[in-house]
Enzyme design. Structure first.
Site, PDB file in Angstrom:
ATOM      1  N   GLU A 101      -4.477   3.569   6.195  1.00  0.00           N
ATOM      2  CA  GLU A 101      -4.325   3.372   4.873  1.00  0.00           C
ATOM      3  C   GLU A 101      -4.569   4.575   4.070  1.00  0.00           C
ATOM      4  O   GLU A 101      -3.857   5.209   3.331  1.00  0.00           O
ATOM      5  CB  GLU A 101      -5.073   2.230   4.215  1.00  0.00           C
ATOM      6  CG  GLU A 101      -4.368   0.999   4.286  1.00  0.00           C
ATOM      7  CD  GLU A 101      -5.279  -0.137   3.346  1.00  0.00           C
ATOM      8  OE1 GLU A 101      -5.886   0.253   2.106  1.00  0.00           O
ATOM      9  OE2 GLU A 101      -5.372  -1.165   3.334  1.00  0.00           O
ATOM     10  N   ARG A 123       0.885  -1.184   0.149  1.00  0.00           N
ATOM     11  CA  ARG A 123      -0.036  -0.004  -0.095  1.00  0.00           C
ATOM     12  C   ARG A 123       0.856   1.147  -0.005  1.00  0.00           C
ATOM     13  O   ARG A 123       0.611   2.246   0.510  1.00  0.00           O
ATOM     14  CB  ARG A 123      -0.947  -0.146   1.199  1.00  0.00           C
ATOM     15  CG  ARG A 123      -1.807  -1.364   1.423  1.00  0.00           C
ATOM     16  CD  ARG A 123      -2.755  -1.300   0.014  1.00  0.00           C
ATOM     17  NE  ARG A 123      -3.554  -2.643   0.089  1.00  0.00           N
ATOM     18  CZ  ARG A 123      -2.993  -3.679  -0.389  1.00  0.00           C
ATOM     19  NH1 ARG A 123      -2.058  -3.695  -1.270  1.00  0.00           N
ATOM     20  NH2 ARG A 123      -3.856  -4.797  -0.301  1.00  0.00           N
ATOM     21  N   SER A 134     -10.888  -0.416   3.507  1.00  0.00           N
ATOM     22  CA  SER A 134     -10.168  -0.830   4.658  1.00  0.00           C
ATOM     23  C   SER A 134      -9.306   0.326   5.312  1.00  0.00           C
ATOM     24  O   SER A 134      -8.632   0.914   4.589  1.00  0.00           O
ATOM     25  CB  SER A 134      -9.169  -1.892   4.298  1.00  0.00           C
ATOM     26  OG  SER A 134      -9.685  -3.114   3.764  1.00  0.00           O
TER      27      SER A 134
END
Length: 368
Positions: free
Chosen positions: A364, A164, A262
């Protein structure tokens, strides 16, 4: 090119947080960018690149000049012996691109179905799901240096992809990328290449989709679908359909309930750390990685700390998946969750998980 003033951003971020852009420019072509950079005042202004808004938490009005990316277009650029090279504009919907590639007979992105956001945002985040990351299908991208106006190309190694993560998530001096990267620094003649956050805007992305396609399986949810349909050798379209079904069952539609998917990264630990955690809680959900590390399910850690369904103000933890934080105030409400409430909830979750498991969860989304 039109500079819009005091633009509401509630519809432009998937959390549907109420905020305004002091100034916003829609980028529908490279000509728009060149016009913007030709204006001395706009060129000197701090800039914030906005794609689909599916990975940001707005904690207030945005003072930087917002560049709303609306660069469209998708096509088969070329074929090689091994792959179809597909190119898409940065403003294209990611999920619509995935569906289009399958319809054209170019499989490879099906595991990444239904991930919200735009094509241009995908390499920034190095999006991933069900065993596939964007870097696995990445060929190259074109971007423009927002200081010099120069267009440049980056290949996979030059993007410094991580979990990520990419060169686009780090500012100058924050994270060096491999030598030889054709970034703004390298284009300017520098030898060390630094992060491109707020320095570059992605124009278009190219993907290498394998002609010798093989399904990527091995996740419990996909195994269940294979057993349910008595299908040992699913097609790419079947995997696409299954991933859509799985995601819709687990994750709220951001057009109905504000969220960014998420919220935390799945943490990676050493085998020794994992053994220690298993000794305390044998039910911990974990996956062994090829590099010897062990990935823990962040949603399981959060759930184990009792956060599922809890709220701070109008920001809450989704009842069906503890990894997802939601706006309980409605997508059009002026009284929904604030960015401050979201981050207060996130920090409380981080503290709980650390106190119980000794694991620091990393968010994130980008906090603005």
């Amino acid at each position: 090119m039109l500079v819009e003033k005091n633009v509401p951003l509630q519809a432009f971020n998937s959390f549907h947080i109420v905020a305004k852009a002091h100034a916003l420019v829609r980028i529908a072509s490279e000509a728009d960018l060149h016009a913007l950079l030709a204006d001395p005042e706009l060129r000197a202004s701090p800039k914030f690149v906005l794609g689909g808004g599916s990975n940001i938490v707005l904690t207030g009005d945005v003072k930087a000049l917002v560049l709303k990316v609306e660069l469209m277009g998708r096509r088969l650029l070329m074929e090689t012996d091994k792959a179809f090279i597909v190119q898409a504009g940065a403003g294209e919907s990611w999920h619509e691109l995935v569906a289009w590639t399958l319809a054209q007979g170019y499989p490879g992105l099906e595991n990444l179905a239904l991930i919200p956001g735009t094509v241009g945002a995908a390499p920034v985040q190095n999006i991933g799901a069900y065993g596939v990351e964007l870097q696995d299908r990445f060929d190259s991208l074109d971007a423009i240096d927002l200081q010099t106006g120069q267009v440049f190309t980056l290949h996979a190694a030059q993007c410094a992809f991580g979990y990520r993560d990419s060169v686009f998530k780090h500012g100058a001096g924050a994270a060096a990328v491999p030598d030889g990267a054709v970034s703004a620094g390298a284009v300017a003649g520098g030898h060390q290449v630094l992060g491109l956050k707020d320095r570059a805007l992605i124009l278009r992305v190219r993907f290498a989709l394998p002609k010798s396609w093989k399904p990527v399986l091995g996740y419990a949810d996909l195994d269940k679908k294979m057993a349910e349909h008595q299908c040992a050798h699913p097609t790419a379209q079947q995997i696409f359909d299954w991933v859509c079904e799985i995601r819709r069952a687990k994750l709220p539609d951001p057009q109905v309930i504000g969220n960014v998917g998420s919220f935390f990264k799945n943490p990676t630990v050493t085998p020794e750390q994992c053994v220690d955690i298993i000794a305390r809680d044998p039910k911990v959900v974990h996956y062994h990685l090829a590099d010897g590390g062990v990935k823990l399910a962040a949603g399981w850690l959060i759930d184990s700390c009792g956060w599922r369904g809890k709220s701070v103000g109008q920001a809450g933890v989704y009842e069906k998946q503890a990894l997802v934080l939601v706006n309980r105030g409605g997508v059009d409400s002026p009284f929904g969750a604030t960015g401050g409430e979201v981050m207060t909830l996130a920090r409380a979750i981080q503290t709980s998980v650390y106190e119980r498991f000794g694991i620091r969860l990393e968010p994130e989304p980008v906090v603005v």
